[in-house]
Design an enzyme around this catalytic site. Structure first.
Site, PDB file in Angstrom:
ATOM      1  N   TYR A  48       0.825  -1.213   0.000  1.00  0.00           N
ATOM      2  CA  TYR A  48       0.000   0.000   0.000  1.00  0.00           C
ATOM      3  C   TYR A  48       0.866   1.273   0.000  1.00  0.00           C
ATOM      4  O   TYR A  48       0.355   2.377  -0.201  1.00  0.00           O
ATOM      5  CB  TYR A  48      -0.976   0.023   1.192  1.00  0.00           C
ATOM      6  CG  TYR A  48      -1.929  -1.156   1.219  1.00  0.00           C
ATOM      7  CD1 TYR A  48      -2.128  -1.953   0.100  1.00  0.00           C
ATOM      8  CD2 TYR A  48      -2.636  -1.486   2.379  1.00  0.00           C
ATOM      9  CE1 TYR A  48      -2.989  -3.048   0.129  1.00  0.00           C
ATOM     10  CE2 TYR A  48      -3.501  -2.578   2.409  1.00  0.00           C
ATOM     11  CZ  TYR A  48      -3.667  -3.355   1.285  1.00  0.00           C
ATOM     12  OH  TYR A  48      -4.512  -4.430   1.323  1.00  0.00           O
ATOM     13  N   LYS A  77       1.108  -7.393   5.390  1.00  0.00           N
ATOM     14  CA  LYS A  77       1.174  -8.445   4.353  1.00  0.00           C
ATOM     15  C   LYS A  77       2.498  -8.419   3.606  1.00  0.00           C
ATOM     16  O   LYS A  77       3.032  -7.344   3.323  1.00  0.00           O
ATOM     17  CB  LYS A  77       0.016  -8.269   3.357  1.00  0.00           C
ATOM     18  CG  LYS A  77      -1.326  -8.075   4.034  1.00  0.00           C
ATOM     19  CD  LYS A  77      -2.489  -7.970   3.074  1.00  0.00           C
ATOM     20  CE  LYS A  77      -3.718  -7.445   3.801  1.00  0.00           C
ATOM     21  NZ  LYS A  77      -3.836  -5.978   3.800  1.00  0.00           N
TER      22      LYS A  77
HETATM   23  N1  LIG Z   1      -5.737  -8.620   0.754  1.00  0.00           N
HETATM   24  C1  LIG Z   1      -6.038  -7.983  -0.348  1.00  0.00           C
HETATM   25  O1  LIG Z   1      -5.630  -8.333  -1.464  1.00  0.00           O
HETATM   26  C2  LIG Z   1      -6.950  -6.786  -0.239  1.00  0.00           C
HETATM   27  C3  LIG Z   1      -7.600  -6.310  -1.384  1.00  0.00           C
HETATM   28  C4  LIG Z   1      -8.466  -5.225  -1.221  1.00  0.00           C
HETATM   29  C5  LIG Z   1      -8.633  -4.635   0.016  1.00  0.00           C
HETATM   30  N2  LIG Z   1      -7.944  -5.113   1.107  1.00  0.00           N
HETATM   31  C6  LIG Z   1      -8.094  -4.479   2.439  1.00  0.00           C
HETATM   32  O2  LIG Z   1      -9.474  -4.262   2.677  1.00  0.00           O
HETATM   33  C7  LIG Z   1      -9.706  -2.879   2.900  1.00  0.00           C
HETATM   34  C8  LIG Z   1     -11.091  -2.487   2.435  1.00  0.00           C
HETATM   35  O3  LIG Z   1     -11.260  -2.691   1.049  1.00  0.00           O
HETATM   36  P1  LIG Z   1     -11.232  -1.499  -0.029  1.00  0.00           P
HETATM   37  O4  LIG Z   1     -10.419  -0.379   0.502  1.00  0.00           O
HETATM   38  O5  LIG Z   1     -10.845  -2.082  -1.322  1.00  0.00           O
HETATM   39  O6  LIG Z   1     -12.731  -1.048  -0.201  1.00  0.00           O
HETATM   40  P2  LIG Z   1     -14.005  -0.751   0.730  1.00  0.00           P
HETATM   41  O7  LIG Z   1     -13.630  -0.651   2.154  1.00  0.00           O
HETATM   42  O8  LIG Z   1     -15.041  -1.703   0.296  1.00  0.00           O
HETATM   43  O9  LIG Z   1     -14.452   0.672   0.161  1.00  0.00           O
HETATM   44  C9  LIG Z   1     -13.701   1.832   0.355  1.00  0.00           C
HETATM   45  C10 LIG Z   1     -14.484   2.984  -0.286  1.00  0.00           C
HETATM   46  O10 LIG Z   1     -15.711   3.191   0.407  1.00  0.00           O
HETATM   47  C11 LIG Z   1     -15.788   4.540   0.883  1.00  0.00           C
HETATM   48  N3  LIG Z   1     -16.494   4.502   2.166  1.00  0.00           N
HETATM   49  C12 LIG Z   1     -16.003   4.171   3.389  1.00  0.00           C
HETATM   50  N4  LIG Z   1     -16.972   4.171   4.309  1.00  0.00           N
HETATM   51  C13 LIG Z   1     -18.121   4.501   3.683  1.00  0.00           C
HETATM   52  C14 LIG Z   1     -19.466   4.660   4.092  1.00  0.00           C
HETATM   53  N5  LIG Z   1     -19.832   4.460   5.356  1.00  0.00           N
HETATM   54  N6  LIG Z   1     -20.387   5.035   3.158  1.00  0.00           N
HETATM   55  C15 LIG Z   1     -20.018   5.232   1.860  1.00  0.00           C
HETATM   56  N7  LIG Z   1     -18.760   5.088   1.407  1.00  0.00           N
HETATM   57  C16 LIG Z   1     -17.818   4.711   2.310  1.00  0.00           C
HETATM   58  C17 LIG Z   1     -14.348   4.998   0.965  1.00  0.00           C
HETATM   59  O11 LIG Z   1     -14.257   6.406   0.799  1.00  0.00           O
HETATM   60  P3  LIG Z   1     -13.640   7.385   1.936  1.00  0.00           P
HETATM   61  O12 LIG Z   1     -12.265   6.905   2.250  1.00  0.00           O
HETATM   62  O13 LIG Z   1     -13.662   8.713   1.273  1.00  0.00           O
HETATM   63  O14 LIG Z   1     -14.584   7.296   3.108  1.00  0.00           O
HETATM   64  C18 LIG Z   1     -13.743   4.291  -0.245  1.00  0.00           C
HETATM   65  O15 LIG Z   1     -14.044   5.001  -1.424  1.00  0.00           O
HETATM   66  C19 LIG Z   1      -8.550  -2.209   2.120  1.00  0.00           C
HETATM   67  O16 LIG Z   1      -8.396  -0.850   2.436  1.00  0.00           O
HETATM   68  C20 LIG Z   1      -7.411  -3.108   2.522  1.00  0.00           C
HETATM   69  O17 LIG Z   1      -6.962  -2.827   3.828  1.00  0.00           O
HETATM   70  C21 LIG Z   1      -7.132  -6.187   0.986  1.00  0.00           C
END
Ligand SMILES: NC(=O)c1ccc[n+]([C@@H]2O[C@H](COP(=O)([O-])OP(=O)(O)OC[C@H]3O[C@@H](n4cnc5c(N)ncnc54)[C@H](OP(=O)(O)O)[C@@H]3O)[C@@H](O)[C@H]2O)c1
Length: 316
Positions: A48, A77
């Site tokens: 990240y 990770k």
């Molecule tokens: N192991 C892997 O390969 C892998 C892959 C993907 C993700 N991950 C982990 O999982 C975490 C979460 O997944 P992600 O970041 O892909 O996506 P997510 O958490 O599903 O979505 C993040 C998005 O949602 C918005 N958001 C947050 N809270 C909200 C709410 N209450 N209402 C509306 N929108 C909201 C955020 O914007 P704002 O920031 O502007 O609030 C951002 O645009 C990652 O950050 C990472 O730590 C791991």
């Protein structure tokens, strides 16, 4: 706060903060705001590119007496260019230096994919190392060494399918404690959850809100918008909650950990409060019917012509 219990009775807070895509200048405030508002679990990764800024925030909240190190659960990770057994300790030490910590609570193999050390992100077929040459089992030996050296309390994997997990477990001395995978109402992964449960492996649900802030290259043009799903919106309205809160609560009701990412102070607090949102069996049944077997993160960015890594081999 719901917790997941590990074999040695350590308890991981099921709810945590995601940090992928949390930009420089934003992630520091996000982590501080989160911890000051009750978060105790932060999900990080070397890939990240922001662990040093996360570390600055962690050090400050600990120094300010907001929280102790022992009260926090920090996951990171191992990136794919450090899969050689001899590179794992170097990688975790770099992460610990950046995070300003002596140990991690959980260290995961980020993807079941190996790439050359000098290549941070693959862009051509020659950048990969085929699993035949560098199997996950060898990387796992390095992960086990990290536990033996006290650099992490627990080890696990991410983006592993049942085939890769079974292969790993066949030779592992320490069983993987976690599989972190994409999981939300459009991609419920019921078989994977059952498989992990039967092997005593916990599941962390990533992209729980649909990962809407991914770069265009990771997105399909016509992808469905989870946060605007009418069923989710109806349940949210009835409970005077937000759509995001329903999605987070759903993941917790299924017994998974969940790590929504936000850098917005209002949404960071809103997401934390989702832990208090109760869903009835009827709500759960309605959400169960939304499954479309739809991945937001397809893994296609890993696929190059002539490579031994295919979507079938990655997710098998
Ligand atoms: N192991 C892997 O390969 C892998 C892959 C993907 C993700 N991950 C982990 O999982 C975490 C979460 O997944 P992600 O970041 O892909 O996506 P997510 O958490 O599903 O979505 C993040 C998005 O949602 C918005 N958001 C947050 N809270 C909200 C709410 N209450 N209402 C509306 N929108 C909201 C955020 O914007 P704002 O920031 O502007 O609030 C951002 O645009 C990652 O950050 C990472 O730590 C791991």
């Amino acid at each position: 706060m719901k917790t997941l219990k590990f074999s040695n009775n350590h308890k991981m807070p099921a709810f945590g903060l995601g940090t992928w895509k949390s930009a420089e200048g934003e992630v520091y405030n996000a982590v501080k705001t989160a911890i000051k508002n009750g978060y105790r679990h932060i999900d990080c990764a070397a890939a990240y590119g922001n662990e040093a800024e996360v570390g600055k925030a962690l050090k400050e909240v600990i120094n300010e007496g907001v929280v102790t190190r022992e009260e926090l659960w920090i996951t990171s990770k191992l990136w794919s260019n450090m899969h050689a057994k001899s590179d794992v300790i170097e990688a975790i030490n770099k992460t610990l230096t950046d995070l300003q910590l002596d140990y991690l609570d959980l260290y995961l193999i980020h993807w079941p994919i190996a790439q050359k050390k000098e290549v941070p992100f693959v862009s051509k077929v020659e950048d990969f190392i085929p699993l035949k040459e560098l199997p996950n089992e060898l990387t796992w030996e390095g992960m086990e060494e990290a536990v033996a050296k006290g650099l992490t309390k627990h080890i696990g994997v991410s983006n592993f399918g049942p085939k890769a997990l079974k292969q790993l477990m066949a030779s592992a001395n320490i069983k993987p404690a976690m599989n972190q995978i994409e999981c939300h109402p459009y991609f419920q992964q019921n078989d994977m959850l059952a498989f992990c449960k039967s092997h005593g492996i916990h599941v962390t649900a990533y992209a729980p809100l649909g990962s809407g802030d991914r770069a265009a290259k990771f997105k399909a043009e016509d992808e469905p918008v989870l946060l605007k799903d009418p069923v989710i919106l109806n349940i949210a309205k009835a409970k005077n909650a937000s759509a995001g809160q329903i999605l987070i609560s759903w993941a917790l009701h299924r017994g998974t950990s969940v790590i929504p990412k936000s850098v917005n102070p209002k949404r960071i607090v809103e997401n934390f409060e989702a832990q208090a949102v109760e869903l009835s069996q009827t709500d759960m049944d309605e959400i169960a019917a939304l499954d479309k077997n739809y991945r937001f993160l397809t893994g296609e960015h890993w696929v190059y012509e002539g490579s031994s890594y295919t979507l079938e081999s990655i997710w098998a």
